[in-house]
Design an enzyme around this catalytic site. Sequence first.
Site, PDB file in Angstrom:
ATOM      1  N   THR A  84       0.845  -1.198   0.000  1.00  0.00           N
ATOM      2  CA  THR A  84       0.000   0.000   0.000  1.00  0.00           C
ATOM      3  C   THR A  84       0.877   1.244   0.000  1.00  0.00           C
ATOM      4  O   THR A  84       0.681   2.176  -0.792  1.00  0.00           O
ATOM      5  CB  THR A  84      -0.951  -0.019   1.215  1.00  0.00           C
ATOM      6  OG1 THR A  84      -1.655  -1.265   1.211  1.00  0.00           O
ATOM      7  CG2 THR A  84      -1.950   1.128   1.169  1.00  0.00           C
ATOM      8  N   LYS A 113       5.655  11.476  21.009  1.00  0.00           N
ATOM      9  CA  LYS A 113       5.795  12.326  22.200  1.00  0.00           C
ATOM     10  C   LYS A 113       4.452  12.406  22.911  1.00  0.00           C
ATOM     11  O   LYS A 113       4.317  13.103  23.904  1.00  0.00           O
ATOM     12  CB  LYS A 113       6.174  13.754  21.792  1.00  0.00           C
ATOM     13  CG  LYS A 113       7.531  13.928  21.179  1.00  0.00           C
ATOM     14  CD  LYS A 113       7.673  15.414  20.835  1.00  0.00           C
ATOM     15  CE  LYS A 113       8.954  15.706  20.112  1.00  0.00           C
ATOM     16  NZ  LYS A 113       8.943  17.095  19.590  1.00  0.00           N
ATOM     17  N   ARG A 134      -2.471   5.018   7.288  1.00  0.00           N
ATOM     18  CA  ARG A 134      -2.734   3.670   7.812  1.00  0.00           C
ATOM     19  C   ARG A 134      -2.499   3.720   9.315  1.00  0.00           C
ATOM     20  O   ARG A 134      -1.441   4.166   9.767  1.00  0.00           O
ATOM     21  CB  ARG A 134      -1.817   2.628   7.175  1.00  0.00           C
ATOM     22  CG  ARG A 134      -1.931   1.285   7.877  1.00  0.00           C
ATOM     23  CD  ARG A 134      -1.197   0.177   7.177  1.00  0.00           C
ATOM     24  NE  ARG A 134      -1.899  -0.241   5.969  1.00  0.00           N
ATOM     25  CZ  ARG A 134      -1.554  -1.302   5.251  1.00  0.00           C
ATOM     26  NH1 ARG A 134      -0.534  -2.061   5.624  1.00  0.00           N
ATOM     27  NH2 ARG A 134      -2.212  -1.633   4.153  1.00  0.00           N
ATOM     28  N   HIS A 171     -10.331  -1.357   4.249  1.00  0.00           N
ATOM     29  CA  HIS A 171      -9.149  -1.069   3.431  1.00  0.00           C
ATOM     30  C   HIS A 171      -9.697  -0.733   2.043  1.00  0.00           C
ATOM     31  O   HIS A 171      -9.613  -1.546   1.118  1.00  0.00           O
ATOM     32  CB  HIS A 171      -8.240  -2.291   3.415  1.00  0.00           C
ATOM     33  CG  HIS A 171      -6.850  -2.039   2.914  1.00  0.00           C
ATOM     34  ND1 HIS A 171      -6.494  -0.889   2.219  1.00  0.00           N
ATOM     35  CD2 HIS A 171      -5.728  -2.802   2.993  1.00  0.00           C
ATOM     36  CE1 HIS A 171      -5.213  -0.984   1.897  1.00  0.00           C
ATOM     37  NE2 HIS A 171      -4.721  -2.116   2.353  1.00  0.00           N
TER      38      HIS A 171
HETATM   39  C1  NCD Z   1      -3.415  -6.256   3.757  1.00  0.00           C
HETATM   40  C2  NCD Z   1      -3.646  -5.285   4.903  1.00  0.00           C
HETATM   41  O1  NCD Z   1      -2.742  -4.543   5.289  1.00  0.00           O
HETATM   42  O2  NCD Z   1      -4.780  -5.287   5.380  1.00  0.00           O
HETATM   43  N1  NCD Z   1      -2.250  -6.019   3.024  1.00  0.00           N
HETATM   44  C3  NCD Z   1      -2.254  -5.078   2.019  1.00  0.00           C
HETATM   45  O3  NCD Z   1      -2.577  -3.933   2.206  1.00  0.00           O
HETATM   46  N2  NCD Z   1      -1.921  -5.504   0.794  1.00  0.00           N
HETATM   47  C4  NCD Z   1      -3.601  -7.686   4.119  1.00  0.00           C
HETATM   48  C5  NCD Z   1      -2.833  -8.273   5.272  1.00  0.00           C
HETATM   49  O4  NCD Z   1      -2.035  -7.629   5.925  1.00  0.00           O
HETATM   50  O5  NCD Z   1      -3.044  -9.464   5.510  1.00  0.00           O
END
Ligand code: NCD
Length: 354
Positions: A84, A113, A134, A171
Amino acid sequence: MSSPANNESTVSQHAFAYQPQPINGEFLGKHIISVDQFERRDLDILFDAATSIRKRIRSHDRGLTELCAGKVMASLFFEASTRTDMSFQSAMRRLGGDVIAVSNGVRFSSMYKGENLSDTIRATGCYADVIVLRHPEIGSSYEAGYYLDLLNTRIDNPTVAISGGDGIGEHPTQALLDIFTIYDRKKSLDNLTITLVGDLKHGRTVHSLAKLIAYYDAKNVRLCLVAPESLAMPSEISDLVKGHGIAVIETEDLVDVIAQTDVIYWTRIQEERFADPDIYETIKDRFIMTPRVFAKARSNAILMHPLPRKHEMGTRVDHDILDDDPRAIYFEQMENGMFVRMALLVKVLRGVYV
Ligand code: NCD
Protein backbone atom coordinates in the site's frame (compact mmCIF):
# COMPACT_ATOMS: atom_id res chain seq x y z
CA MET A 1 5.72 -1.47 15.44
CA SER A 2 4.96 -0.27 18.98
CA SER A 3 2.09 2.14 19.41
CA PRO A 4 2.37 5.88 19.93
CA ALA A 5 3.46 7.17 23.34
CA ASN A 6 0.37 7.39 25.53
CA ASN A 7 -1.33 4.27 24.16
CA GLU A 8 -4.75 5.87 24.63
CA SER A 9 -7.45 5.69 22.00
CA THR A 10 -6.66 8.15 19.24
CA VAL A 11 -10.16 8.22 17.82
CA SER A 12 -12.68 10.71 19.18
CA GLN A 13 -16.47 10.58 19.22
CA HIS A 14 -16.44 12.84 16.16
CA ALA A 15 -15.08 9.98 14.08
CA PHE A 16 -18.05 7.76 14.82
CA ALA A 17 -20.55 10.42 13.81
CA TYR A 18 -18.63 11.45 10.68
CA GLN A 19 -20.15 10.55 7.31
CA PRO A 20 -17.78 10.79 4.35
CA GLN A 21 -19.35 12.23 1.22
CA PRO A 22 -20.67 9.80 -1.37
CA ILE A 23 -18.67 9.95 -4.60
CA ASN A 24 -21.76 10.29 -6.85
CA GLY A 25 -19.66 10.41 -9.99
CA GLU A 26 -17.42 13.25 -8.75
CA PHE A 27 -14.17 12.43 -6.92
CA LEU A 28 -12.58 15.87 -6.76
CA GLY A 29 -11.71 16.97 -3.22
CA LYS A 30 -13.36 13.96 -1.54
CA HIS A 31 -11.77 11.89 1.20
CA ILE A 32 -11.62 8.16 0.45
CA ILE A 33 -12.47 6.58 3.77
CA SER A 34 -14.91 3.76 3.17
CA VAL A 35 -16.25 1.74 0.28
CA ASP A 36 -19.69 2.91 1.47
CA GLN A 37 -18.99 6.06 -0.57
CA PHE A 38 -19.06 4.09 -3.84
CA GLU A 39 -21.73 2.81 -6.16
CA ARG A 40 -21.49 1.04 -9.48
CA ARG A 41 -21.03 4.09 -11.68
CA ASP A 42 -18.14 5.36 -9.49
CA LEU A 43 -16.45 2.01 -9.86
CA ASP A 44 -16.97 2.05 -13.63
CA ILE A 45 -15.38 5.52 -13.80
CA LEU A 46 -12.41 4.25 -11.81
CA PHE A 47 -12.09 1.06 -13.89
CA ASP A 48 -11.97 3.16 -17.07
CA ALA A 49 -9.38 5.53 -15.59
CA ALA A 50 -7.18 2.67 -14.30
CA THR A 51 -7.37 0.92 -17.68
CA SER A 52 -6.44 4.11 -19.48
CA ILE A 53 -3.53 4.79 -17.10
CA ARG A 54 -2.23 1.26 -17.59
CA LYS A 55 -2.33 1.77 -21.36
CA ARG A 56 -0.53 5.10 -21.04
CA ILE A 57 2.20 3.57 -18.85
CA ARG A 58 2.66 0.75 -21.35
CA SER A 59 3.07 3.27 -24.15
CA HIS A 60 5.52 5.38 -22.07
CA ASP A 61 3.21 8.38 -22.27
CA ARG A 62 5.15 11.26 -20.73
CA GLY A 63 2.00 13.30 -20.32
CA LEU A 64 1.21 11.25 -17.21
CA THR A 65 3.72 13.25 -15.21
CA GLU A 66 1.69 16.40 -15.75
CA LEU A 67 -1.41 15.02 -14.08
CA CYS A 68 -0.32 15.63 -10.48
CA ALA A 69 2.63 17.97 -11.09
CA GLY A 70 3.01 20.35 -8.16
CA LYS A 71 0.91 18.19 -5.82
CA VAL A 72 2.28 16.71 -2.60
CA MET A 73 1.26 13.42 -1.00
CA ALA A 74 2.07 12.69 2.65
CA SER A 75 2.53 9.08 3.63
CA LEU A 76 1.50 8.45 7.28
CA PHE A 77 1.80 4.76 8.10
CA PHE A 78 1.46 3.70 11.74
CA GLU A 79 1.34 0.03 10.79
CA ALA A 80 3.63 -2.10 8.66
CA SER A 81 3.14 -1.87 4.90
CA THR A 82 4.98 -2.80 1.74
CA ARG A 83 2.42 -2.72 -1.06
CA THR A 84 0.00 0.00 0.00
CA ASP A 85 2.75 2.41 0.98
CA MET A 86 5.02 1.84 -2.01
CA SER A 87 2.26 1.63 -4.62
CA PHE A 88 0.88 4.99 -3.47
CA GLN A 89 4.35 6.53 -3.52
CA SER A 90 5.08 5.13 -6.93
CA ALA A 91 1.65 6.22 -8.20
CA MET A 92 2.20 9.79 -7.07
CA ARG A 93 5.69 9.98 -8.58
CA ARG A 94 4.55 8.55 -11.89
CA LEU A 95 1.95 11.32 -11.98
CA GLY A 96 4.63 13.94 -11.47
CA GLY A 97 3.75 14.66 -7.82
CA ASP A 98 5.98 14.63 -4.77
CA VAL A 99 5.88 12.46 -1.67
CA ILE A 100 6.71 13.49 1.87
CA ALA A 101 6.94 11.50 5.10
CA VAL A 102 8.44 12.03 8.53
CA SER A 103 12.19 11.86 7.81
CA ASN A 104 13.04 8.95 10.05
CA GLY A 105 9.67 7.23 9.95
CA VAL A 106 6.55 7.81 12.06
CA ARG A 107 8.34 6.52 15.15
CA PHE A 108 10.03 9.91 15.08
CA SER A 109 6.77 11.80 14.63
CA SER A 110 5.31 13.79 17.51
CA MET A 111 2.73 11.01 18.04
CA TYR A 112 5.55 9.30 19.91
CA LYS A 113 5.80 12.33 22.20
CA GLY A 114 2.11 11.83 22.93
CA GLU A 115 0.53 14.06 20.28
CA ASN A 116 -2.99 13.03 19.35
CA LEU A 117 -3.95 11.81 15.89
CA SER A 118 -6.13 14.82 15.10
CA ASP A 119 -3.25 17.27 15.60
CA THR A 120 -0.85 15.07 13.65
CA ILE A 121 -3.37 14.89 10.80
CA ARG A 122 -3.92 18.65 10.80
CA ALA A 123 -0.19 19.34 10.89
CA THR A 124 0.30 17.02 7.92
CA GLY A 125 -2.65 18.67 6.18
CA CYS A 126 -0.85 22.02 6.33
CA TYR A 127 1.92 20.61 4.12
CA ALA A 128 0.25 18.11 1.78
CA ASP A 129 -2.58 17.98 -0.77
CA VAL A 130 -3.36 14.37 0.09
CA ILE A 131 -2.60 12.23 3.13
CA VAL A 132 -2.52 8.45 2.90
CA LEU A 133 -3.12 7.16 6.42
CA ARG A 134 -2.73 3.67 7.81
CA HIS A 135 -3.44 3.36 11.50
CA PRO A 136 -4.22 0.43 13.83
CA GLU A 137 -7.43 1.91 15.22
CA ILE A 138 -10.81 1.37 13.64
CA GLY A 139 -12.30 4.76 12.75
CA SER A 140 -8.93 6.51 12.44
CA SER A 141 -9.58 7.47 8.83
CA TYR A 142 -12.97 8.96 9.81
CA GLU A 143 -11.10 10.98 12.43
CA ALA A 144 -8.82 12.23 9.67
CA GLY A 145 -11.79 13.18 7.49
CA TYR A 146 -13.51 15.08 10.28
CA TYR A 147 -10.45 17.08 11.32
CA LEU A 148 -9.30 17.79 7.77
CA ASP A 149 -12.74 19.23 6.98
CA LEU A 150 -12.27 21.61 9.91
CA LEU A 151 -8.73 22.45 8.87
CA ASN A 152 -9.68 23.03 5.25
CA THR A 153 -11.90 25.97 6.20
CA ARG A 154 -8.85 27.69 7.71
CA ILE A 155 -5.97 27.08 5.32
CA ASP A 156 -5.26 28.07 1.72
CA ASN A 157 -4.58 24.63 0.39
CA PRO A 158 -7.24 21.97 1.20
CA THR A 159 -6.16 18.40 1.86
CA VAL A 160 -7.91 15.08 1.29
CA ALA A 161 -7.43 11.89 3.28
CA ILE A 162 -7.18 8.44 1.75
CA SER A 163 -7.39 5.45 4.06
CA GLY A 164 -4.64 2.89 3.74
CA GLY A 165 -6.42 0.69 6.30
CA ASP A 166 -7.91 1.39 9.73
CA GLY A 167 -7.22 -1.56 12.03
CA ILE A 168 -9.76 -4.32 11.47
CA GLY A 169 -12.15 -1.84 9.87
CA GLU A 170 -11.76 -1.24 6.16
CA HIS A 171 -9.15 -1.07 3.43
CA PRO A 172 -11.04 0.74 0.68
CA THR A 173 -8.26 1.16 -1.88
CA GLN A 174 -7.29 -2.51 -1.62
CA ALA A 175 -10.90 -3.43 -2.35
CA LEU A 176 -10.94 -1.04 -5.30
CA LEU A 177 -7.89 -2.72 -6.80
CA ASP A 178 -9.30 -6.16 -6.01
CA ILE A 179 -12.63 -5.53 -7.70
CA PHE A 180 -10.85 -3.90 -10.63
CA THR A 181 -8.70 -7.03 -10.98
CA ILE A 182 -11.77 -9.29 -10.96
CA TYR A 183 -13.53 -7.09 -13.51
CA ASP A 184 -10.43 -6.84 -15.68
CA ARG A 185 -9.91 -10.61 -15.73
CA LYS A 186 -13.52 -11.73 -16.01
CA LYS A 187 -14.75 -8.73 -18.07
CA SER A 188 -17.89 -8.53 -15.92
CA LEU A 189 -18.98 -9.37 -12.43
CA ASP A 190 -22.19 -11.02 -13.65
CA ASN A 191 -22.63 -14.74 -12.99
CA LEU A 192 -19.51 -15.07 -10.84
CA THR A 193 -18.99 -17.19 -7.76
CA ILE A 194 -16.47 -15.40 -5.56
CA THR A 195 -14.99 -17.20 -2.55
CA LEU A 196 -13.27 -15.37 0.31
CA VAL A 197 -11.16 -17.60 2.55
CA GLY A 198 -9.34 -17.21 5.88
CA ASP A 199 -9.59 -14.59 8.60
CA LEU A 200 -12.82 -12.90 7.59
CA LYS A 201 -13.27 -11.45 11.07
CA HIS A 202 -10.10 -9.35 11.30
CA GLY A 203 -9.29 -9.01 7.59
CA ARG A 204 -10.10 -5.46 6.57
CA THR A 205 -9.54 -6.23 2.88
CA VAL A 206 -12.36 -8.78 2.81
CA HIS A 207 -14.69 -6.45 4.73
CA SER A 208 -14.29 -3.78 2.07
CA LEU A 209 -14.31 -6.22 -0.85
CA ALA A 210 -17.51 -8.00 0.22
CA LYS A 211 -19.30 -4.65 0.48
CA LEU A 212 -17.99 -3.42 -2.89
CA ILE A 213 -19.14 -6.62 -4.60
CA ALA A 214 -22.59 -5.90 -3.16
CA TYR A 215 -22.53 -2.23 -4.23
CA TYR A 216 -21.60 -3.19 -7.78
CA ASP A 217 -25.03 -4.84 -8.09
CA ALA A 218 -24.01 -7.36 -10.73
CA LYS A 219 -26.39 -10.11 -11.83
CA ASN A 220 -26.37 -13.61 -10.40
CA VAL A 221 -23.36 -13.26 -8.10
CA ARG A 222 -22.66 -15.81 -5.36
CA LEU A 223 -20.36 -15.00 -2.46
CA CYS A 224 -18.89 -17.93 -0.52
CA LEU A 225 -17.39 -17.12 2.87
CA VAL A 226 -15.02 -19.81 4.07
CA ALA A 227 -13.74 -19.37 7.64
CA PRO A 228 -13.78 -21.12 11.00
CA GLU A 229 -16.73 -19.96 13.07
CA SER A 230 -14.55 -17.86 15.35
CA LEU A 231 -13.15 -15.94 12.35
CA ALA A 232 -16.41 -15.53 10.44
CA MET A 233 -17.33 -12.43 8.48
CA PRO A 234 -19.08 -9.88 10.77
CA SER A 235 -22.83 -10.43 10.38
CA GLU A 236 -23.52 -6.78 9.55
CA ILE A 237 -21.40 -7.22 6.42
CA SER A 238 -22.84 -10.58 5.36
CA ASP A 239 -26.36 -9.23 5.97
CA LEU A 240 -25.59 -6.14 3.89
CA VAL A 241 -24.38 -8.36 1.04
CA LYS A 242 -27.53 -10.50 1.23
CA GLY A 243 -29.62 -7.33 1.23
CA HIS A 244 -28.21 -6.60 -2.24
CA GLY A 245 -29.67 -9.86 -3.57
CA ILE A 246 -26.40 -11.80 -3.50
CA ALA A 247 -26.54 -15.45 -2.50
CA VAL A 248 -24.18 -15.87 0.47
CA ILE A 249 -22.88 -19.35 1.30
CA GLU A 250 -21.03 -19.63 4.61
CA THR A 251 -19.01 -22.76 5.24
CA GLU A 252 -15.97 -23.95 7.16
CA ASP A 253 -14.92 -26.30 4.39
CA LEU A 254 -13.43 -25.02 1.15
CA VAL A 255 -14.05 -28.38 -0.54
CA ASP A 256 -17.78 -27.56 -0.50
CA VAL A 257 -17.33 -24.66 -2.88
CA ILE A 258 -13.92 -24.67 -4.59
CA ALA A 259 -15.02 -26.54 -7.72
CA GLN A 260 -17.81 -24.01 -8.41
CA THR A 261 -15.67 -20.95 -7.75
CA ASP A 262 -14.52 -18.43 -10.37
CA VAL A 263 -12.53 -16.17 -8.04
CA ILE A 264 -10.69 -17.47 -4.97
CA TYR A 265 -9.51 -14.73 -2.60
CA TRP A 266 -7.14 -16.13 0.01
CA THR A 267 -6.16 -14.21 3.18
CA ARG A 268 -3.68 -14.34 6.00
CA ILE A 269 -4.79 -15.11 9.58
CA GLN A 270 -4.15 -11.69 11.12
CA GLU A 271 -1.82 -12.73 13.94
CA GLU A 272 -1.28 -9.17 15.17
CA ARG A 273 -5.03 -8.74 15.82
CA PHE A 274 -5.29 -11.62 18.32
CA ALA A 275 -5.26 -10.56 21.98
CA ASP A 276 -4.40 -14.14 22.97
CA PRO A 277 -1.50 -15.71 21.01
CA ASP A 278 -2.63 -19.21 22.06
CA ILE A 279 -5.90 -18.77 20.18
CA TYR A 280 -3.95 -17.77 17.09
CA GLU A 281 -1.83 -20.93 17.45
CA THR A 282 -4.91 -23.17 17.56
CA ILE A 283 -6.44 -21.65 14.45
CA LYS A 284 -3.54 -20.62 12.25
CA ASP A 285 -3.32 -23.83 10.25
CA ARG A 286 -7.02 -24.20 9.45
CA PHE A 287 -6.72 -22.99 5.86
CA ILE A 288 -3.56 -23.65 3.93
CA MET A 289 -3.55 -23.25 0.16
CA THR A 290 -1.33 -25.94 -1.36
CA PRO A 291 -0.89 -27.19 -4.92
CA ARG A 292 -3.09 -30.15 -3.99
CA VAL A 293 -5.93 -27.85 -2.88
CA PHE A 294 -5.44 -25.60 -5.91
CA ALA A 295 -5.69 -28.64 -8.20
CA LYS A 296 -9.38 -28.86 -7.24
CA ALA A 297 -10.06 -25.37 -8.63
CA ARG A 298 -11.41 -24.76 -12.11
CA SER A 299 -8.97 -24.33 -14.98
CA ASN A 300 -10.26 -20.78 -15.54
CA ALA A 301 -10.49 -19.80 -11.86
CA ILE A 302 -8.28 -16.99 -10.59
CA LEU A 303 -6.48 -17.05 -7.26
CA MET A 304 -6.00 -13.70 -5.53
CA HIS A 305 -4.38 -12.68 -2.23
CA PRO A 306 -3.80 -9.14 -0.94
CA LEU A 307 -0.45 -10.31 0.47
CA PRO A 308 1.73 -10.50 2.51
CA ARG A 309 1.46 -14.28 2.64
CA LYS A 310 2.84 -16.46 5.36
CA HIS A 311 2.36 -20.19 5.83
CA GLU A 312 -1.31 -20.02 4.67
CA MET A 313 -0.17 -20.04 1.04
CA GLY A 314 3.30 -21.19 0.11
CA THR A 315 5.12 -20.13 -3.02
CA ARG A 316 4.73 -23.65 -4.43
CA VAL A 317 1.15 -22.76 -5.26
CA ASP A 318 2.32 -20.49 -8.05
CA HIS A 319 4.84 -23.00 -9.40
CA ASP A 320 4.08 -26.59 -8.54
CA ILE A 321 1.32 -27.62 -10.92
CA LEU A 322 2.63 -25.57 -13.82
CA ASP A 323 5.97 -23.76 -13.93
CA ASP A 324 4.15 -20.52 -13.48
CA ASP A 325 0.45 -21.11 -12.89
CA PRO A 326 -1.46 -18.39 -14.77
CA ARG A 327 -4.40 -18.77 -12.39
CA ALA A 328 -2.35 -17.31 -9.51
CA ILE A 329 -2.55 -13.61 -10.25
CA TYR A 330 -1.47 -11.85 -7.06
CA PHE A 331 1.41 -10.02 -8.68
CA GLU A 332 -0.80 -8.70 -11.49
CA GLN A 333 -3.28 -7.77 -8.75
CA MET A 334 -0.50 -5.86 -7.01
CA GLU A 335 0.50 -3.97 -10.14
CA ASN A 336 -3.15 -3.13 -10.73
CA GLY A 337 -3.01 -1.53 -7.28
CA MET A 338 -0.66 1.08 -8.62
CA PHE A 339 -2.87 1.80 -11.65
CA VAL A 340 -5.99 2.10 -9.49
CA ARG A 341 -4.22 4.34 -6.97
CA MET A 342 -2.94 6.53 -9.81
CA ALA A 343 -6.51 6.81 -11.09
CA LEU A 344 -7.75 7.70 -7.63
CA LEU A 345 -5.07 10.32 -7.00
CA VAL A 346 -5.79 12.03 -10.31
CA LYS A 347 -9.51 11.96 -9.66
CA VAL A 348 -9.42 13.33 -6.11
CA LEU A 349 -6.67 15.89 -6.72
CA ARG A 350 -7.52 17.07 -10.22
CA GLY A 351 -10.90 15.60 -11.10
CA VAL A 352 -9.78 15.32 -14.73
CA TYR A 353 -10.58 12.65 -17.28
CA VAL A 354 -7.57 10.40 -17.91
C1 NCD B 1 -3.41 -6.26 3.76
C2 NCD B 1 -3.65 -5.29 4.90
O1 NCD B 1 -2.74 -4.54 5.29
O2 NCD B 1 -4.78 -5.29 5.38
N1 NCD B 1 -2.25 -6.02 3.02
C3 NCD B 1 -2.25 -5.08 2.02
O3 NCD B 1 -2.58 -3.93 2.21
N2 NCD B 1 -1.92 -5.50 0.79
C4 NCD B 1 -3.60 -7.69 4.12
C5 NCD B 1 -2.83 -8.27 5.27
O4 NCD B 1 -2.04 -7.63 5.93
O5 NCD B 1 -3.04 -9.46 5.51
